[in-house]
Design a protein around this motif. Structure first.
Motif, mmCIF file in Angstrom:
data_model
loop_
_atom_site.group_PDB
_atom_site.id
_atom_site.type_symbol
_atom_site.label_atom_id
_atom_site.label_comp_id
_atom_site.label_asym_id
_atom_site.label_seq_id
_atom_site.Cartn_x
_atom_site.Cartn_y
_atom_site.Cartn_z
ATOM 1 N N MET A 2 0.829 -1.210 0.000
ATOM 2 C CA MET A 2 0.000 0.000 0.000
ATOM 3 C C MET A 2 0.865 1.261 0.000
ATOM 4 O O MET A 2 0.603 2.189 -0.763
ATOM 5 C CB MET A 2 -0.918 0.022 1.227
ATOM 6 N N ARG A 3 1.885 1.290 0.839
ATOM 7 C CA ARG A 3 2.748 2.471 0.912
ATOM 8 C C ARG A 3 3.478 2.690 -0.404
ATOM 9 O O ARG A 3 3.601 3.819 -0.880
ATOM 10 C CB ARG A 3 3.740 2.321 2.067
ATOM 11 N N LEU A 4 3.959 1.620 -1.007
ATOM 12 C CA LEU A 4 4.638 1.743 -2.293
ATOM 13 C C LEU A 4 3.672 2.240 -3.359
ATOM 14 O O LEU A 4 4.006 3.114 -4.160
ATOM 15 C CB LEU A 4 5.248 0.399 -2.704
ATOM 16 N N SER A 5 2.455 1.712 -3.346
ATOM 17 C CA SER A 5 1.435 2.139 -4.293
ATOM 18 C C SER A 5 1.155 3.637 -4.152
ATOM 19 O O SER A 5 1.106 4.358 -5.150
ATOM 20 C CB SER A 5 0.158 1.331 -4.056
ATOM 21 N N LEU A 6 1.017 4.093 -2.927
ATOM 22 C CA LEU A 6 0.797 5.521 -2.682
ATOM 23 C C LEU A 6 1.982 6.357 -3.151
ATOM 24 O O LEU A 6 1.816 7.388 -3.791
ATOM 25 C CB LEU A 6 0.569 5.781 -1.190
ATOM 26 N N SER A 7 3.188 5.908 -2.818
ATOM 27 C CA SER A 7 4.388 6.667 -3.169
ATOM 28 C C SER A 7 4.602 6.761 -4.672
ATOM 29 O O SER A 7 5.081 7.765 -5.178
ATOM 30 C CB SER A 7 5.620 6.032 -2.521
ATOM 31 N N THR A 11 -2.421 2.458 -8.597
ATOM 32 C CA THR A 11 -3.310 1.597 -7.813
ATOM 33 C C THR A 11 -2.607 0.283 -7.488
ATOM 34 O O THR A 11 -1.634 -0.102 -8.144
ATOM 35 C CB THR A 11 -4.605 1.292 -8.579
ATOM 36 N N LEU A 12 -3.127 -0.402 -6.487
ATOM 37 C CA LEU A 12 -2.566 -1.711 -6.135
ATOM 38 C C LEU A 12 -2.678 -2.677 -7.303
ATOM 39 O O LEU A 12 -1.776 -3.466 -7.570
ATOM 40 C CB LEU A 12 -3.283 -2.284 -4.919
ATOM 41 N N GLU A 13 -3.798 -2.610 -7.999
ATOM 42 C CA GLU A 13 -4.007 -3.504 -9.142
ATOM 43 C C GLU A 13 -2.960 -3.256 -10.220
ATOM 44 O O GLU A 13 -2.360 -4.191 -10.757
ATOM 45 C CB GLU A 13 -5.411 -3.310 -9.708
ATOM 46 N N ALA A 14 -2.722 -1.988 -10.537
ATOM 47 C CA ALA A 14 -1.723 -1.656 -11.558
ATOM 48 C C ALA A 14 -0.331 -2.061 -11.098
ATOM 49 O O ALA A 14 0.473 -2.563 -11.893
ATOM 50 C CB ALA A 14 -1.763 -0.159 -11.857
ATOM 51 N N LEU A 15 -0.056 -1.882 -9.828
ATOM 52 C CA LEU A 15 1.242 -2.264 -9.286
ATOM 53 C C LEU A 15 1.447 -3.773 -9.379
ATOM 54 O O LEU A 15 2.498 -4.240 -9.828
ATOM 55 C CB LEU A 15 1.349 -1.801 -7.831
ATOM 56 N N ALA A 16 0.434 -4.534 -8.985
ATOM 57 C CA ALA A 16 0.522 -5.996 -9.028
ATOM 58 C C ALA A 16 0.662 -6.498 -10.464
ATOM 59 O O ALA A 16 1.335 -7.498 -10.714
ATOM 60 C CB ALA A 16 -0.700 -6.613 -8.370
#
Length: 98
Positions: A2-7, A11-16
């Motif tokens: 979550m913190r990485l996604s925010l930074s 979105t979490l989905e895009a990050l994953a």
């Protein structure tokens, strides 16, 4: 994550979907060396507030100003392991090594 996604501003989905496990492991290692995000921001603000308080004769630690900075986990004592100097340095100094 979550913190990485925010930074990173994704979105979490895009990050994953776009980040490999090895890249995520690198980010985790980087965070352990150089923390980022709100906790680090609190630390910076706490240091400034602590210095301001000290200029007025008060002793206040950043953790007292921002409870989020408190780390109540038990600390493990690290054993100091003597390190041998690098072989190149021993050769340069003319010291015998085994």
């Amino acid at each position: 994550m979550m913190r990485l996604s925010l930074s990173l501003g994704v979105t979490l989905e895009a990050l994953a979907r776009t980040m490999s496990a090895s890249e995520l492991a690198l980010w985790i290692s980087y965070y352990e060396l150089e923390p980022f995000g709100p906790v680090r921001d609190d630390l910076r603000a706490g240091v400034v507030a602590s210095i301001a308080a000290a200029s007025n004769g008060m002793r206040v630690r950043p953790e007292e100003i921002f409870p989020s900075l408190r780390d109540d986990r038990p600390r493990e004592r690290l054993k100091r392991v003597p390190l041998a100097p690098p072989r190149s340095m021993c050769v340069w100094l003319g010291v015998e090594t085994n």
